[in-house]
Design a protein around this motif. Structure first.
Motif, mmCIF file in Angstrom:
data_model
loop_
_atom_site.group_PDB
_atom_site.id
_atom_site.type_symbol
_atom_site.label_atom_id
_atom_site.label_comp_id
_atom_site.label_asym_id
_atom_site.label_seq_id
_atom_site.Cartn_x
_atom_site.Cartn_y
_atom_site.Cartn_z
ATOM 1 N N ARG A 129 43.059 42.239 52.088
ATOM 2 C CA ARG A 129 42.731 40.870 51.671
ATOM 3 C C ARG A 129 41.320 40.548 52.124
ATOM 4 N N GLY A 130 40.597 39.891 51.256
ATOM 5 C CA GLY A 130 39.227 39.507 51.588
ATOM 6 C C GLY A 130 38.187 40.510 51.113
ATOM 7 N N ASP A 131 38.593 41.751 50.800
ATOM 8 C CA ASP A 131 37.656 42.750 50.289
ATOM 9 C C ASP A 131 37.318 42.414 48.836
ATOM 10 N N TYR A 132 36.093 42.728 48.448
ATOM 11 C CA TYR A 132 35.685 42.584 47.058
ATOM 12 C C TYR A 132 35.835 43.957 46.428
ATOM 13 N N VAL A 133 36.622 44.062 45.365
ATOM 14 C CA VAL A 133 36.864 45.357 44.738
ATOM 15 C C VAL A 133 36.449 45.320 43.274
ATOM 16 N N SER A 134 36.024 46.467 42.805
ATOM 17 C CA SER A 134 35.681 46.658 41.396
ATOM 18 C C SER A 134 36.428 47.896 40.932
ATOM 19 N N ILE A 135 37.104 47.795 39.792
ATOM 20 C CA ILE A 135 37.935 48.886 39.294
ATOM 21 C C ILE A 135 37.145 49.655 38.239
ATOM 22 N N ALA A 136 37.036 50.976 38.427
ATOM 23 C CA ALA A 136 36.284 51.822 37.507
ATOM 24 C C ALA A 136 36.954 51.845 36.142
ATOM 25 N N ASN A 137 36.142 52.043 35.112
ATOM 26 C CA ASN A 137 36.608 52.126 33.723
ATOM 27 C C ASN A 137 37.324 50.854 33.273
ATOM 28 N N ALA A 138 37.064 49.748 33.930
ATOM 29 C CA ALA A 138 37.640 48.461 33.534
ATOM 30 C C ALA A 138 36.549 47.414 33.706
ATOM 31 N N PRO A 139 35.638 47.304 32.734
ATOM 32 C CA PRO A 139 34.519 46.373 32.877
ATOM 33 C C PRO A 139 34.984 44.946 33.131
ATOM 34 N N GLY A 140 34.365 44.342 34.104
ATOM 35 C CA GLY A 140 34.683 42.955 34.427
ATOM 36 C C GLY A 140 35.917 42.780 35.291
ATOM 37 N N LEU A 141 36.628 43.857 35.559
ATOM 38 C CA LEU A 141 37.834 43.753 36.385
ATOM 39 C C LEU A 141 37.438 43.967 37.842
ATOM 40 N N GLU A 142 37.047 42.873 38.449
ATOM 41 C CA GLU A 142 36.622 42.900 39.840
ATOM 42 C C GLU A 142 36.831 41.519 40.428
ATOM 43 N N GLY A 143 36.845 41.467 41.748
ATOM 44 C CA GLY A 143 37.008 40.196 42.421
ATOM 45 C C GLY A 143 37.431 40.396 43.854
ATOM 46 N N THR A 144 37.643 39.285 44.528
ATOM 47 C CA THR A 144 38.070 39.305 45.920
ATOM 48 C C THR A 144 39.584 39.397 45.972
#
Length: 186
Positions: A129-144
């Motif tokens: 919790r609290g980490d900012y993550v970005s998921i590969a091969n899924a543009p725009g799929l990121e967040g805290t």
């Protein structure tokens, strides 16, 4: 004449059912008491695990998994015990559940996959919790990361909440950006 005979047959069947249920009332009462006792034990175990885990500063998501699993296990034992008290043959029932469990498991494979992935994410903690993550091969799929449960990981970005199935997070590359933990002391 046939209508009277059918009424008599239905009446006899109804009386037979009522007689059998009346004969089982004491066992049904004991079964209800058994269920209540096991429900109470499950609730007490849930509270005990949460209190102990809080004192030991265990990850709240793992703590939730442990307390829920303990409570469900105690309740399952209570249901089996209560059914046995009423006279239901649990051996035959459990054998039948084995075959249907396979079919249900196949039908629910995505849910089971997300659930197991959620457990592994909570145990291995590739992100918290609290980490900012970005998921590969899924543009725009990121967040805290705001929550991790058994089925989804909740990401928040720009006021929007995105629920990502845990199986997707477990099999795809993830970029994790942890917030700074404070000033380095050297």
């Amino acid at each position: 004449m046939d209508g009277l005979r059918n009424l008599t047959y239905v009446e006899q069947m109804w009386r037979s059912v009522i007689g059998k249920v009346a004969g089982k009332l004491p066992d049904i009462g004991v079964s209800i008491v058994i269920l209540l006792v096991f429900w109470l034990l499950g609730t007490l175990l849930d509270r005990f695990i949460r209190r102990l885990g809080t004192q030991a500063k265990i990850n709240p998501d793992i703590l939730s998994l442990l307390s829920w699993s303990g409570k469900v296990t105690v309740l399952a034992v209570g249901v089996v015990t209560a059914c046995g008290t009423v006279g239901i043959d649990m051996g035959a029932l459990l054998a039948g559940l084995g075959l249907t469990g396979f079919a249900i498991g196949f039908a629910l494979k995505d849910i089971i996959s997300n659930w197991l992935s959620g457990i592994l994410i909570l145990v291995y903690e590739p992100f918290r919790r609290g980490d900012y993550v970005s998921i590969a091969n899924a543009p725009g799929l990121e967040g805290t990361v705001v929550a991790i449960d058994f089925r989804y990981t909740s990401l928040e970005k720009e006021g929007k909440l995105v629920l990502v199935p845990n199986a997707n997070l477990f099999v795809k590359e993830i970029i994790v950006m942890r917030p700074p933990s404070g000033p380095d002391i050297a």
